[in-house]
Motif scaffolding. Structure first.
Motif, mmCIF file in Angstrom:
data_model
loop_
_atom_site.group_PDB
_atom_site.id
_atom_site.type_symbol
_atom_site.label_atom_id
_atom_site.label_comp_id
_atom_site.label_asym_id
_atom_site.label_seq_id
_atom_site.Cartn_x
_atom_site.Cartn_y
_atom_site.Cartn_z
ATOM 1 N N ARG A 1 50.160 -39.339 -45.821
ATOM 2 C CA ARG A 1 50.047 -40.543 -46.652
ATOM 3 C C ARG A 1 50.032 -41.791 -45.790
ATOM 4 O O ARG A 1 49.218 -42.709 -46.016
ATOM 5 C CB ARG A 1 51.220 -40.597 -47.636
ATOM 6 C CG ARG A 1 51.323 -41.910 -48.395
ATOM 7 C CD ARG A 1 52.585 -41.968 -49.242
ATOM 8 N NE ARG A 1 52.752 -43.266 -49.860
ATOM 9 C CZ ARG A 1 53.786 -43.598 -50.639
ATOM 10 N NH1 ARG A 1 54.724 -42.703 -50.905
ATOM 11 N NH2 ARG A 1 53.868 -44.803 -51.169
ATOM 12 N N TYR A 2 50.890 -41.851 -44.787
ATOM 13 C CA TYR A 2 51.012 -43.087 -44.021
ATOM 14 C C TYR A 2 50.020 -43.196 -42.875
ATOM 15 O O TYR A 2 49.754 -44.297 -42.394
ATOM 16 C CB TYR A 2 52.464 -43.276 -43.580
ATOM 17 C CG TYR A 2 53.314 -43.611 -44.787
ATOM 18 C CD1 TYR A 2 53.135 -44.815 -45.447
ATOM 19 C CD2 TYR A 2 54.229 -42.703 -45.309
ATOM 20 C CE1 TYR A 2 53.854 -45.114 -46.581
ATOM 21 C CE2 TYR A 2 54.956 -42.996 -46.444
ATOM 22 C CZ TYR A 2 54.763 -44.216 -47.080
ATOM 23 O OH TYR A 2 55.466 -44.520 -48.226
ATOM 24 N N VAL A 3 49.439 -42.079 -42.443
ATOM 25 C CA VAL A 3 48.267 -42.174 -41.572
ATOM 26 C C VAL A 3 47.123 -42.807 -42.358
ATOM 27 O O VAL A 3 46.425 -43.706 -41.870
ATOM 28 C CB VAL A 3 47.856 -40.789 -41.025
ATOM 29 C CG1 VAL A 3 46.469 -40.860 -40.388
ATOM 30 C CG2 VAL A 3 48.863 -40.311 -39.979
ATOM 31 N N ALA A 4 46.947 -42.346 -43.604
ATOM 32 C CA ALA A 4 45.905 -42.911 -44.466
ATOM 33 C C ALA A 4 46.184 -44.387 -44.736
ATOM 34 O O ALA A 4 45.265 -45.233 -44.673
ATOM 35 C CB ALA A 4 45.840 -42.136 -45.783
ATOM 36 N N PHE A 5 47.441 -44.726 -45.026
ATOM 37 C CA PHE A 5 47.828 -46.118 -45.266
ATOM 38 C C PHE A 5 47.498 -46.986 -44.050
ATOM 39 O O PHE A 5 46.921 -48.077 -44.175
ATOM 40 C CB PHE A 5 49.325 -46.170 -45.589
ATOM 41 C CG PHE A 5 49.882 -47.554 -45.803
ATOM 42 C CD1 PHE A 5 49.107 -48.585 -46.291
ATOM 43 C CD2 PHE A 5 51.225 -47.814 -45.522
ATOM 44 C CE1 PHE A 5 49.637 -49.855 -46.515
ATOM 45 C CE2 PHE A 5 51.767 -49.073 -45.726
ATOM 46 C CZ PHE A 5 50.966 -50.098 -46.224
ATOM 47 N N GLY A 6 47.844 -46.510 -42.863
ATOM 48 C CA GLY A 6 47.597 -47.271 -41.651
ATOM 49 C C GLY A 6 46.115 -47.464 -41.384
ATOM 50 O O GLY A 6 45.672 -48.564 -40.992
ATOM 51 N N LEU A 7 45.321 -46.419 -41.599
ATOM 52 C CA LEU A 7 43.873 -46.523 -41.387
ATOM 53 C C LEU A 7 43.249 -47.479 -42.400
ATOM 54 O O LEU A 7 42.368 -48.279 -42.052
ATOM 55 C CB LEU A 7 43.227 -45.143 -41.490
ATOM 56 C CG LEU A 7 43.588 -44.148 -40.369
ATOM 57 C CD1 LEU A 7 42.991 -42.776 -40.667
ATOM 58 C CD2 LEU A 7 43.109 -44.664 -39.010
ATOM 59 N N ILE A 8 43.682 -47.398 -43.641
ATOM 60 C CA ILE A 8 43.180 -48.307 -44.679
ATOM 61 C C ILE A 8 43.552 -49.750 -44.342
ATOM 62 O O ILE A 8 42.764 -50.678 -44.552
ATOM 63 C CB ILE A 8 43.732 -47.900 -46.056
ATOM 64 C CG1 ILE A 8 43.094 -46.578 -46.503
ATOM 65 C CG2 ILE A 8 43.480 -48.986 -47.098
ATOM 66 C CD1 ILE A 8 43.771 -45.939 -47.699
ATOM 67 N N ALA A 9 44.759 -49.954 -43.793
ATOM 68 C CA ALA A 9 45.224 -51.308 -43.473
ATOM 69 C C ALA A 9 44.405 -51.958 -42.364
ATOM 70 O O ALA A 9 44.416 -53.193 -42.214
ATOM 71 C CB ALA A 9 46.704 -51.272 -43.075
ATOM 72 N N LEU A 10 43.691 -51.170 -41.563
ATOM 73 C CA LEU A 10 42.860 -51.741 -40.499
ATOM 74 C C LEU A 10 41.756 -52.630 -41.070
ATOM 75 O O LEU A 10 41.344 -53.602 -40.422
ATOM 76 C CB LEU A 10 42.238 -50.621 -39.660
ATOM 77 C CG LEU A 10 43.206 -49.796 -38.801
ATOM 78 C CD1 LEU A 10 42.461 -48.631 -38.147
ATOM 79 C CD2 LEU A 10 43.870 -50.668 -37.736
ATOM 80 N N VAL A 11 41.275 -52.300 -42.260
ATOM 81 C CA VAL A 11 40.187 -53.089 -42.869
ATOM 82 C C VAL A 11 40.666 -54.488 -43.258
ATOM 83 O O VAL A 11 40.100 -55.497 -42.794
ATOM 84 C CB VAL A 11 39.584 -52.347 -44.081
ATOM 85 C CG1 VAL A 11 38.506 -53.201 -44.745
ATOM 86 C CG2 VAL A 11 39.014 -51.005 -43.639
ATOM 87 N N PRO A 12 41.722 -54.619 -44.098
ATOM 88 C CA PRO A 12 42.195 -55.978 -44.406
ATOM 89 C C PRO A 12 42.751 -56.693 -43.174
ATOM 90 O O PRO A 12 42.719 -57.926 -43.121
ATOM 91 C CB PRO A 12 43.289 -55.760 -45.459
ATOM 92 C CG PRO A 12 43.693 -54.336 -45.313
ATOM 93 C CD PRO A 12 42.476 -53.610 -44.871
ATOM 94 N N ALA A 13 43.248 -55.932 -42.206
ATOM 95 C CA ALA A 13 43.763 -56.568 -40.982
ATOM 96 C C ALA A 13 42.652 -57.284 -40.227
ATOM 97 O O ALA A 13 42.878 -58.352 -39.631
ATOM 98 C CB ALA A 13 44.413 -55.517 -40.079
ATOM 99 N N PHE A 14 41.452 -56.725 -40.242
ATOM 100 C CA PHE A 14 40.320 -57.363 -39.564
ATOM 101 C C PHE A 14 39.985 -58.698 -40.224
ATOM 102 O O PHE A 14 39.779 -59.710 -39.551
ATOM 103 C CB PHE A 14 39.106 -56.437 -39.593
ATOM 104 C CG PHE A 14 37.850 -57.072 -39.037
ATOM 105 C CD1 PHE A 14 37.669 -57.194 -37.665
ATOM 106 C CD2 PHE A 14 36.877 -57.562 -39.899
ATOM 107 C CE1 PHE A 14 36.520 -57.793 -37.161
ATOM 108 C CE2 PHE A 14 35.728 -58.154 -39.399
ATOM 109 C CZ PHE A 14 35.555 -58.275 -38.027
ATOM 110 N N PHE A 15 39.947 -58.716 -41.554
ATOM 111 C CA PHE A 15 39.596 -59.949 -42.272
ATOM 112 C C PHE A 15 40.754 -60.955 -42.287
ATOM 113 O O PHE A 15 40.531 -62.153 -42.480
ATOM 114 C CB PHE A 15 39.173 -59.624 -43.702
ATOM 115 C CG PHE A 15 37.890 -58.859 -43.790
ATOM 116 C CD1 PHE A 15 36.672 -59.494 -43.625
ATOM 117 C CD2 PHE A 15 37.896 -57.482 -44.018
ATOM 118 C CE1 PHE A 15 35.476 -58.792 -43.689
ATOM 119 C CE2 PHE A 15 36.708 -56.773 -44.095
ATOM 120 C CZ PHE A 15 35.490 -57.430 -43.929
ATOM 121 N N ASP A 16 41.965 -60.465 -42.091
ATOM 122 C CA ASP A 16 43.158 -61.331 -42.120
ATOM 123 C C ASP A 16 43.751 -61.486 -40.718
ATOM 124 O O ASP A 16 44.938 -61.723 -40.560
ATOM 125 C CB ASP A 16 44.194 -60.714 -43.071
ATOM 126 C CG ASP A 16 45.259 -61.712 -43.492
ATOM 127 O OD1 ASP A 16 44.990 -62.927 -43.483
ATOM 128 O OD2 ASP A 16 46.386 -61.275 -43.811
#
Length: 323
Positions: free
Chosen positions: A37-52
């Motif tokens: 779950r948290y590997v998926a969470f971390g990978l998903i967070a890379l997208v908003p992290a780029f824009f933010d």
């Protein structure tokens, strides 16, 4: 206050998904479900992290230290313990114990308030807590009756006791997390709720990856029958991890952070009851059966308890909105 309550409601709907995932993936260890779950969470967070990235870069070293601690306790450890408890004792017992979080967190938050707006006289806080407790007792007594009438012969008494103990540890982890998270956000209003949710995802990713590697080594050395790393149903596992990684982890954390900035900690604690209601809804949908009258009465008590809590804190001094 309305926006804060709505955010907490939607977060509860997202978080309710994590209670049925261990039942849908019963052939996966709880630790693997948490790490996935948290590997998926971390990978998903890379997208908003780029824009933010500008606001992410503005976070201090102290911010990142807190994000790592919150991610370790409130994400990885909590869900590993919850998933394990559900698999050991079935869903009702852990749900009963996790369902006490609104009461446990409210008491802990009010015992040592971090802000004057969090301090409420016990006589005013007591009615909503008593009503919540009655609702939780009704809901969970019905669930335990269902459990006793459908005993799985492969599950021993020691499994139930161990599941209870592990669930209590999960309660401790998630009593600490929302109080520390809420107070840190209130003390640092410059931190945007979206940025903070993304930061926790980024902090979780390396810990989850390292945990996966360590579990793989342990599984190999111990001769574990688990088919590392993706298990017996890799497609279903990956889809479920992406689903709860996005909805329960990133979106749920984002919404909860916003509620934590807008509402007093003890009120936010009572609104965790939405998670219990969502978990019950999804569990009955999974069972394909309607709840009995005791369940419905318990749900009514839970809703009334939340209304009492909202009315109690709405008379408090307003919380300054975040910048």
């Amino acid at each position: 206050m309305f926006i804060g309550i709505l955010c907490a409601l939607c977060a509860g709907l997202m978080w309710g998904l994590v209670f049925v995932t261990p039942l849908l993936l019963a052939d996966y260890p709880g630790v693997v479900l948490s790490l996935g779950r948290y590997v998926a969470f971390g990978l998903i967070a890379l997208v908003p992290a780029f824009f933010d990235r500008k606001r992410i870069a503005s976070l201090s070293r102290e911010d990142w230290k807190v994000a790592f601690k919150l991610s370790l306790v409130g994400n990885l450890l909590y869900y590993a313990m919850l998933a394990t408890a559900i698999q050991l004792a079935d869903a009702p017992l852990p749900t009963m114990l996790i369902g006490t979080l609104p009461i446990v967190i409210s008491v802990c938050a009010n015992w040592r308030p971090g802000h004057v707006s969090e301090s409420v006289a016990w006589s005013r806080l007591a009615p909503s807590l008593v009503i919540l407790c009655m609702g939780l007792m009704l809901v969970n007594s019905s669930e335990l009756e269902h459990l006793r009438s459908n005993v799985d012969n492969t599950r021993s008494t020691s499994d139930y006791m161990l599941g209870c103990l592990v669930a209590l540890c999960a309660v401790a982890a998630w009593t600490w997390y929302p109080i520390v998270n809420s107070r840190y956000l209130r003390a640092h209003p410059r931190i945007n709720s979206i940025t903070w949710a993304t930061a926790q995802g980024l902090a979780t990713l390396p810990m989850a990856l390292v945990g996966f590697i360590l579990y793989g080594i342990y599984s190999h050395v111990a001769g574990n029958s688990y088919d590392f790393p993706l298990g017996p149903r890799p497609t279903v596992y990956i889809l479920m991890m992406l689903l709860i990684g996005l909805s329960a982890s990133w979106i749920g954390t984002l919404l909860w952070n916003k509620a934590s900035q807008l509402l007093p900690t003890a009120l936010v604690a009572q609104l965790i009851v939405f998670e219990t209601l969502a978990a019950l809804l999804y569990a009955f949908l999974l069972r394909g059966m309607a709840p009995d009258m005791k369940i419905l009465a318990g749900v009514a008590f839970l809703c009334v308890g939340v209304v009492f809590g909202v009315r109690t804190f709405s008379r408090q001094a307003p919380v300054s909105p975040p910048l």
